[in-house]
Design a protein around this motif. Sequence first.
Motif, PDB file in Angstrom:
ATOM      1  N   ASP A   1      -9.236  -6.578  -3.885  1.00 45.52           N
ATOM      2  CA  ASP A   1     -10.356  -5.989  -4.614  1.00 45.52           C
ATOM      3  C   ASP A   1     -10.532  -6.660  -5.970  1.00 45.52           C
ATOM      4  O   ASP A   1     -11.656  -6.822  -6.443  1.00 45.52           O
ATOM      5  CB  ASP A   1     -10.123  -4.486  -4.837  1.00 45.52           C
ATOM      6  CG  ASP A   1     -10.055  -3.708  -3.540  1.00 45.52           C
ATOM      7  OD1 ASP A   1     -10.917  -3.934  -2.674  1.00 45.52           O
ATOM      8  OD2 ASP A   1      -9.134  -2.886  -3.386  1.00 45.52           O
ATOM      9  N   LEU A   2      -9.414  -7.065  -6.575  1.00 44.74           N
ATOM     10  CA  LEU A   2      -9.420  -7.684  -7.889  1.00 44.74           C
ATOM     11  C   LEU A   2      -8.481  -8.879  -7.896  1.00 44.74           C
ATOM     12  O   LEU A   2      -7.441  -8.864  -7.244  1.00 44.74           O
ATOM     13  CB  LEU A   2      -8.955  -6.692  -8.970  1.00 44.74           C
ATOM     14  CG  LEU A   2      -9.694  -5.362  -9.102  1.00 44.74           C
ATOM     15  CD1 LEU A   2      -8.962  -4.464 -10.096  1.00 44.74           C
ATOM     16  CD2 LEU A   2     -11.130  -5.586  -9.541  1.00 44.74           C
ATOM     17  N   ILE A   3      -8.834  -9.902  -8.664  1.00 50.33           N
ATOM     18  CA  ILE A   3      -7.972 -11.061  -8.877  1.00 50.33           C
ATOM     19  C   ILE A   3      -7.519 -11.040 -10.324  1.00 50.33           C
ATOM     20  O   ILE A   3      -8.350 -10.991 -11.242  1.00 50.33           O
ATOM     21  CB  ILE A   3      -8.711 -12.367  -8.554  1.00 50.33           C
ATOM     22  CG1 ILE A   3      -9.187 -12.365  -7.091  1.00 50.33           C
ATOM     23  CG2 ILE A   3      -7.822 -13.572  -8.818  1.00 50.33           C
ATOM     24  CD1 ILE A   3     -10.027 -13.574  -6.716  1.00 50.33           C
ATOM     25  N   VAL A   4      -6.200 -11.072 -10.539  1.00 46.48           N
ATOM     26  CA  VAL A   4      -5.640 -10.888 -11.883  1.00 46.48           C
ATOM     27  C   VAL A   4      -4.610 -11.983 -12.169  1.00 46.48           C
ATOM     28  O   VAL A   4      -3.678 -12.166 -11.391  1.00 46.48           O
ATOM     29  CB  VAL A   4      -4.967  -9.505 -12.008  1.00 46.48           C
ATOM     30  CG1 VAL A   4      -4.315  -9.334 -13.366  1.00 46.48           C
ATOM     31  CG2 VAL A   4      -5.987  -8.396 -11.756  1.00 46.48           C
TER      32      VAL A   4
ATOM     33  N   ASP B   1      -0.592  -8.290  -3.898  1.00 45.34           N
ATOM     34  CA  ASP B   1      -0.201  -9.548  -3.268  1.00 45.34           C
ATOM     35  C   ASP B   1      -0.060 -10.596  -4.365  1.00 45.34           C
ATOM     36  O   ASP B   1      -0.663 -10.471  -5.446  1.00 45.34           O
ATOM     37  CB  ASP B   1      -1.257 -10.014  -2.260  1.00 45.34           C
ATOM     38  CG  ASP B   1      -1.315  -9.115  -1.031  1.00 45.34           C
ATOM     39  OD1 ASP B   1      -0.251  -8.668  -0.570  1.00 45.34           O
ATOM     40  OD2 ASP B   1      -2.432  -8.861  -0.537  1.00 45.34           O
ATOM     41  N   ILE B   2       0.707 -11.647  -4.091  1.00 47.03           N
ATOM     42  CA  ILE B   2       0.945 -12.704  -5.076  1.00 47.03           C
ATOM     43  C   ILE B   2       0.571 -14.052  -4.458  1.00 47.03           C
ATOM     44  O   ILE B   2       1.018 -14.379  -3.357  1.00 47.03           O
ATOM     45  CB  ILE B   2       2.425 -12.734  -5.510  1.00 47.03           C
ATOM     46  CG1 ILE B   2       2.826 -11.380  -6.112  1.00 47.03           C
ATOM     47  CG2 ILE B   2       2.664 -13.859  -6.521  1.00 47.03           C
ATOM     48  CD1 ILE B   2       4.328 -11.233  -6.321  1.00 47.03           C
TER      49      ILE B   2
ATOM     50  N   ARG C   1       8.736  -5.316  -3.598  1.00 46.40           N
ATOM     51  CA  ARG C   1       7.764  -4.267  -3.904  1.00 46.40           C
ATOM     52  C   ARG C   1       6.339  -4.748  -3.705  1.00 46.40           C
ATOM     53  O   ARG C   1       5.422  -3.943  -3.604  1.00 46.40           O
ATOM     54  CB  ARG C   1       7.963  -3.777  -5.344  1.00 46.40           C
ATOM     55  CG  ARG C   1       9.305  -3.083  -5.558  1.00 46.40           C
ATOM     56  CD  ARG C   1       9.473  -2.654  -6.995  1.00 46.40           C
ATOM     57  NE  ARG C   1       8.468  -1.676  -7.407  1.00 46.40           N
ATOM     58  CZ  ARG C   1       8.382  -1.170  -8.628  1.00 46.40           C
ATOM     59  NH1 ARG C   1       9.226  -1.568  -9.572  1.00 46.40           N
ATOM     60  NH2 ARG C   1       7.458  -0.279  -8.915  1.00 46.40           N
ATOM     61  N   TYR C   2       6.126  -6.060  -3.677  1.00 45.61           N
ATOM     62  CA  TYR C   2       4.784  -6.566  -3.394  1.00 45.61           C
ATOM     63  C   TYR C   2       4.545  -6.541  -1.890  1.00 45.61           C
ATOM     64  O   TYR C   2       5.477  -6.430  -1.086  1.00 45.61           O
ATOM     65  CB  TYR C   2       4.582  -7.968  -3.956  1.00 45.61           C
ATOM     66  CG  TYR C   2       5.585  -9.005  -3.501  1.00 45.61           C
ATOM     67  CD1 TYR C   2       5.517  -9.577  -2.237  1.00 45.61           C
ATOM     68  CD2 TYR C   2       6.603  -9.435  -4.347  1.00 45.61           C
ATOM     69  CE1 TYR C   2       6.421 -10.540  -1.820  1.00 45.61           C
ATOM     70  CE2 TYR C   2       7.518 -10.397  -3.949  1.00 45.61           C
ATOM     71  CZ  TYR C   2       7.421 -10.945  -2.683  1.00 45.61           C
ATOM     72  OH  TYR C   2       8.333 -11.888  -2.274  1.00 45.61           O
ATOM     73  N   ARG C   3       3.280  -6.674  -1.504  1.00 41.10           N
ATOM     74  CA  ARG C   3       2.941  -6.642  -0.086  1.00 41.10           C
ATOM     75  C   ARG C   3       3.195  -7.998   0.578  1.00 41.10           C
ATOM     76  O   ARG C   3       3.870  -8.086   1.608  1.00 41.10           O
ATOM     77  CB  ARG C   3       1.472  -6.225   0.089  1.00 41.10           C
ATOM     78  CG  ARG C   3       1.027  -6.110   1.535  1.00 41.10           C
ATOM     79  CD  ARG C   3      -0.318  -5.423   1.650  1.00 41.10           C
ATOM     80  NE  ARG C   3      -1.350  -6.048   0.816  1.00 41.10           N
ATOM     81  CZ  ARG C   3      -2.582  -5.578   0.704  1.00 41.10           C
ATOM     82  NH1 ARG C   3      -2.937  -4.481   1.359  1.00 41.10           N
ATOM     83  NH2 ARG C   3      -3.461  -6.196  -0.067  1.00 41.10           N
ATOM     84  N   ARG C   4       2.647  -9.055  -0.011  1.00 40.98           N
ATOM     85  CA  ARG C   4       2.823 -10.413   0.525  1.00 40.98           C
ATOM     86  C   ARG C   4       2.802 -11.401  -0.633  1.00 40.98           C
ATOM     87  O   ARG C   4       2.143 -11.160  -1.654  1.00 40.98           O
ATOM     88  CB  ARG C   4       1.681 -10.771   1.490  1.00 40.98           C
ATOM     89  CG  ARG C   4       1.642  -9.999   2.774  1.00 40.98           C
ATOM     90  CD  ARG C   4       0.288 -10.136   3.452  1.00 40.98           C
ATOM     91  NE  ARG C   4      -0.762  -9.551   2.625  1.00 40.98           N
ATOM     92  CZ  ARG C   4      -2.051  -9.479   2.991  1.00 40.98           C
ATOM     93  NH1 ARG C   4      -2.441  -9.969   4.149  1.00 40.98           N
ATOM     94  NH2 ARG C   4      -2.944  -8.925   2.188  1.00 40.98           N
ATOM     95  N   ALA C   5       3.485 -12.515  -0.449  1.00 38.13           N
ATOM     96  CA  ALA C   5       3.421 -13.618  -1.413  1.00 38.13           C
ATOM     97  C   ALA C   5       3.188 -14.906  -0.642  1.00 38.13           C
ATOM     98  O   ALA C   5       3.775 -15.117   0.423  1.00 38.13           O
ATOM     99  CB  ALA C   5       4.705 -13.706  -2.222  1.00 38.13           C
TER     100      ALA C   5
ATOM    101  N   LYS D   1      -6.974   0.298  -6.089  1.00 37.26           N
ATOM    102  CA  LYS D   1      -7.392  -1.065  -5.796  1.00 37.26           C
ATOM    103  C   LYS D   1      -6.223  -1.917  -5.278  1.00 37.26           C
ATOM    104  O   LYS D   1      -5.065  -1.695  -5.609  1.00 37.26           O
ATOM    105  CB  LYS D   1      -7.954  -1.730  -7.051  1.00 37.26           C
ATOM    106  CG  LYS D   1      -9.226  -1.088  -7.581  1.00 37.26           C
ATOM    107  CD  LYS D   1     -10.371  -1.228  -6.591  1.00 37.26           C
ATOM    108  CE  LYS D   1     -11.711  -0.913  -7.234  1.00 37.26           C
ATOM    109  NZ  LYS D   1     -11.791   0.453  -7.777  1.00 37.26           N
ATOM    110  N   SER D   2      -6.601  -2.912  -4.457  1.00 40.22           N
ATOM    111  CA  SER D   2      -5.661  -3.924  -3.992  1.00 40.22           C
ATOM    112  C   SER D   2      -5.812  -5.139  -4.908  1.00 40.22           C
ATOM    113  O   SER D   2      -6.914  -5.662  -5.076  1.00 40.22           O
ATOM    114  CB  SER D   2      -5.971  -4.312  -2.544  1.00 40.22           C
ATOM    115  OG  SER D   2      -5.137  -5.365  -2.116  1.00 40.22           O
ATOM    116  N   VAL D   3      -4.711  -5.564  -5.507  1.00 39.48           N
ATOM    117  CA  VAL D   3      -4.747  -6.620  -6.524  1.00 39.48           C
ATOM    118  C   VAL D   3      -4.106  -7.900  -5.991  1.00 39.48           C
ATOM    119  O   VAL D   3      -3.058  -7.861  -5.348  1.00 39.48           O
ATOM    120  CB  VAL D   3      -4.005  -6.163  -7.797  1.00 39.48           C
ATOM    121  CG1 VAL D   3      -3.948  -7.295  -8.827  1.00 39.48           C
ATOM    122  CG2 VAL D   3      -4.676  -4.937  -8.399  1.00 39.48           C
ATOM    123  N   LEU D   4      -4.750  -9.025  -6.292  1.00 39.87           N
ATOM    124  CA  LEU D   4      -4.160 -10.330  -6.001  1.00 39.87           C
ATOM    125  C   LEU D   4      -3.723 -10.936  -7.333  1.00 39.87           C
ATOM    126  O   LEU D   4      -4.555 -11.259  -8.188  1.00 39.87           O
ATOM    127  CB  LEU D   4      -5.168 -11.245  -5.304  1.00 39.87           C
ATOM    128  CG  LEU D   4      -4.665 -12.646  -4.945  1.00 39.87           C
ATOM    129  CD1 LEU D   4      -3.429 -12.571  -4.053  1.00 39.87           C
ATOM    130  CD2 LEU D   4      -5.754 -13.469  -4.271  1.00 39.87           C
TER     131      LEU D   4
END
Length: 255
Positions: free
Chosen positions: A133-136, A242-243, A84-88, A211-214
């Motif tokens: 967009d954000l780093i979490v 993304d992870i 379900r994530y885009r990339r890791a 937002k796109s989240v890392l």
Amino acid sequence: MKNLALGRLSAIPAQLARWSLDMLLPPRCMLCGETVAEPGRLCAGCWPMLDFIAEPLCPCCGTPFTLPVPAGMLCGACLAKPPRYRRARAALVYGGGGRDLVLRFKRADRTDLARGLADLMARAGVALLQDADLIVPVPLHRGRLWRRRYNQSALLAQALARRSGKPAIPDLLQRLRPTPSLGGLGRQERRRALAGAIRVNPVRRELLRGKSVLLIDDVFTTGATSGACLRALQQAGATAVDILTLARVVRPELV
């Protein structure tokens, strides 16, 4: 020319402070403690002890291939069940020197390693940082945070934010209840242990929409922890996740 000269002069106090500090406390290798040129670096002897993840790898999950493959080819696991994530992506294989480095940072109060480790992660996740967009960070339960005194994933997220200029939000995700140690548990056991344990902080929810989240963590094992975070982020309106981790467990039979 005058402005250039003034800029160079203004940098002198910082350089002098750095030289003075290096004289008193010489920079040490993150792994063995040998003297190195700059803080947050590895000595020449320790580089071979680390198994860095590089091409060829699965463009989705980042698992390294043992043999050359056509560009863009997914691994068998991603073909069978797309994540379900885009990339890791991860900087290191979790084993040997990589494992020692992770444990030194995570369990030995070596918070000073965060900047150097984030540099390794940034090289592995260049595209992910560019698109974020954000780093979490993955959250810790407040009880574990109180005992450990720091969240290693939050330290990495903040170091990556300073390096990239992208905002980090350490409290965007919350761990609602303590979960048992996941070491030794299988994939399904990990998933059950994390069910309902992680949510988006209600006061931060609006920041996620569109937002796109890392997502940042120290180690990617089965993906159960990141999966729980991923579900919470997507339910709250994140368009892509993304992870990026410092290390990942690689099972040769899966690549």
